[in-house]
Design a protein around this motif. Structure first.
Motif, mmCIF file in Angstrom:
data_model
loop_
_atom_site.group_PDB
_atom_site.id
_atom_site.type_symbol
_atom_site.label_atom_id
_atom_site.label_comp_id
_atom_site.label_asym_id
_atom_site.label_seq_id
_atom_site.Cartn_x
_atom_site.Cartn_y
_atom_site.Cartn_z
ATOM 1 N N LEU A 22 0.819 -1.212 0.000
ATOM 2 C CA LEU A 22 0.000 0.000 0.000
ATOM 3 C C LEU A 22 0.851 1.260 0.000
ATOM 4 C CD1 LEU A 22 -2.935 -0.943 2.403
ATOM 5 C CD2 LEU A 22 -2.840 -1.021 -0.083
ATOM 6 N N TRP A 25 1.715 1.944 -3.625
ATOM 7 C CA TRP A 25 0.618 2.560 -4.357
ATOM 8 C C TRP A 25 0.373 3.994 -3.894
ATOM 9 C CZ3 TRP A 25 -1.617 1.233 -8.740
ATOM 10 C CH2 TRP A 25 -1.555 -0.093 -9.159
ATOM 11 N N THR A 26 0.619 4.270 -2.619
ATOM 12 C CA THR A 26 0.464 5.640 -2.124
ATOM 13 C C THR A 26 1.473 6.573 -2.786
ATOM 14 O OG1 THR A 26 -0.349 4.837 0.013
ATOM 15 C CG2 THR A 26 0.508 7.083 -0.059
ATOM 16 N N ASP A 29 0.262 7.324 -6.145
ATOM 17 C CA ASP A 29 -0.851 8.269 -6.151
ATOM 18 C C ASP A 29 -0.409 9.693 -5.859
ATOM 19 O OD1 ASP A 29 -2.677 6.417 -6.878
ATOM 20 O OD2 ASP A 29 -3.640 6.222 -4.911
ATOM 21 N N TRP A 44 -8.297 11.161 -0.249
ATOM 22 C CA TRP A 44 -8.668 10.066 0.645
ATOM 23 C C TRP A 44 -9.933 10.404 1.424
ATOM 24 C CZ3 TRP A 44 -3.113 9.090 2.890
ATOM 25 C CH2 TRP A 44 -2.405 8.256 2.010
ATOM 26 N N THR A 58 -5.518 4.353 -4.423
ATOM 27 C CA THR A 58 -5.797 4.209 -2.997
ATOM 28 C C THR A 58 -6.997 5.059 -2.595
ATOM 29 O OG1 THR A 58 -4.238 5.981 -2.468
ATOM 30 C CG2 THR A 58 -3.396 3.719 -2.444
ATOM 31 N N ASP A 62 -7.134 2.826 2.838
ATOM 32 C CA ASP A 62 -5.761 2.318 2.753
ATOM 33 C C ASP A 62 -4.821 2.871 3.826
ATOM 34 O OD1 ASP A 62 -6.080 0.550 0.438
ATOM 35 O OD2 ASP A 62 -6.465 2.399 -0.654
#
Length: 315
Positions: A22, A25-26, A29, A44, A58, A62
């Motif tokens: 994660l 992926w953060t 992003d 978010w 995300t 997440d």
């Protein structure tokens, strides 16, 4: 029963691996949201005003899961409820990520990530099972602890109320929205625009309801797994509350609370309750549980002294 050292190390490594997936992926992003951490945080929270250079992966769930994985890794190494923490984390990950098998068909990378997370979550469950358990060696080895009665009842009541409130909202939306959109809220259909890794909103709410109610029941019964299960439920409730309140604060809905419609007021109050209830659950269950030690082995009964043997003649 307690957890072997090998199982503790394996569980910690699996939890760290889930967190790193994660985190990766953060970082991706951050580039999608113009590289601004603030814009990603607003994304978010459900605010679509920051411009995006592509589809984000995300969601607000997440960062909560990253914290859960980090805490689980520490608990796997040091806590007497390590097995329960690993099992609860694995089960929640499976429940949250399962829709990714059909909802991420447009992205091969997201589908591979979903498969990887499901595999890691399954490995957590296997690690927490009998393969990583053994009897306590000594009477002084710490055993899995139960939550104390007062905190357990408090957490149980809050989790029960939170689960019922979330279920009521899902019933409300099912009655208000067209049938097609209601189905898409659970399957991730075209009418639901969500990040690549995000579970469909209806599915996520259902998972949260089941988790809250299950954690409430376990809190009332006070088995050893009640604490990690309740802590994860409390963390997700906090995240849900933040995602509901942050956009409202940004658009100054809280200042205009008296002028909002009844449904809007209830939505804000529900988000506030989720935040406060989740924080309270985490606070009351984060303390130490009732101390337990392994039962001492039975002592061998003392034998009476042997009768004196007769002396030989002339002794």
């Amino acid at each position: 029963m307690t957890v072997t050292r090998a199982a503790r190390l394996t569980g910690a490594a699996l939890s760290v691996a889930l967190a790193l997936v994660l985190v990766g992926w953060t970082l991706r992003d951050l580039a999608v949201t113009t590289g601004s951490p603030a814009d990603l945080a607003w994304h978010w929270a459900g605010d679509d005003r920051p411009p995006l250079r592509g589809r984000a992966a995300t969601s607000g769930t997440d960062p909560v899961l990253i914290v859960v994985y980090a805490v689980t890794a520490v608990a796997a190494l040091r806590s007497p409820v390590a097995a329960s923490a690993l099992a609860a984390t694995g089960a929640v990950t499976l429940a949250v990520r399962l829709p990714g098998l059909w909802a991420t068909a447009a992205s091969s990378a997201a589908l591979v990530t979903t498969l990887l997370e499901l595999a890691l979550a399954g490995a957590l469950l296997v690690t927490a099972a009998a393969a990583g358990r053994r009897p306590a060696d000594t009477a002084y080895e710490p055993l899995p602890t139960r939550p104390r009665p007062g905190p357990a009842v408090t957490a149980g009541v809050l989790l029960l109320l939170a689960g019922l409130v979330a279920a009521a909202w899902e019933v409300h939306w099912a009655l208000e929205l067209p049938a097609e959109i209601t189905v898409d809220r659970f399957t991730g259909g075209r009418s639901v625009l969500a990040p690549l890794l995000a579970p469909p909103p209806g599915w996520l709410t259902t998972v949260l309801v089941l988790l809250a109610l299950t954690a409430a029941g376990s809190a009332f019964a006070r088995p050893p797994y009640a604490r990690p299960l309740g802590l994860i439920a409390g963390a997700l409730l906090c995240g849900s509350g933040v995602m509901g309140l942050t956009p409202a604060a940004r658009y100054e809905l809280l200042d205009r609370f008296s002028g909002l419609h009844g449904v809007e007021r209830l939505a804000l109050l529900s988000s506030l309750f989720d935040l406060l209830a989740g924080a309270a659950v985490v606070a009351v269950l984060a303390g130490r549980g009732e101390p337990r030690v392994a039962p001492a082995p039975p002592r061998t009964p003392a034998l009476p002294p042997a009768p004196p043997s007769p002396r030989p003649p002339g002794w």
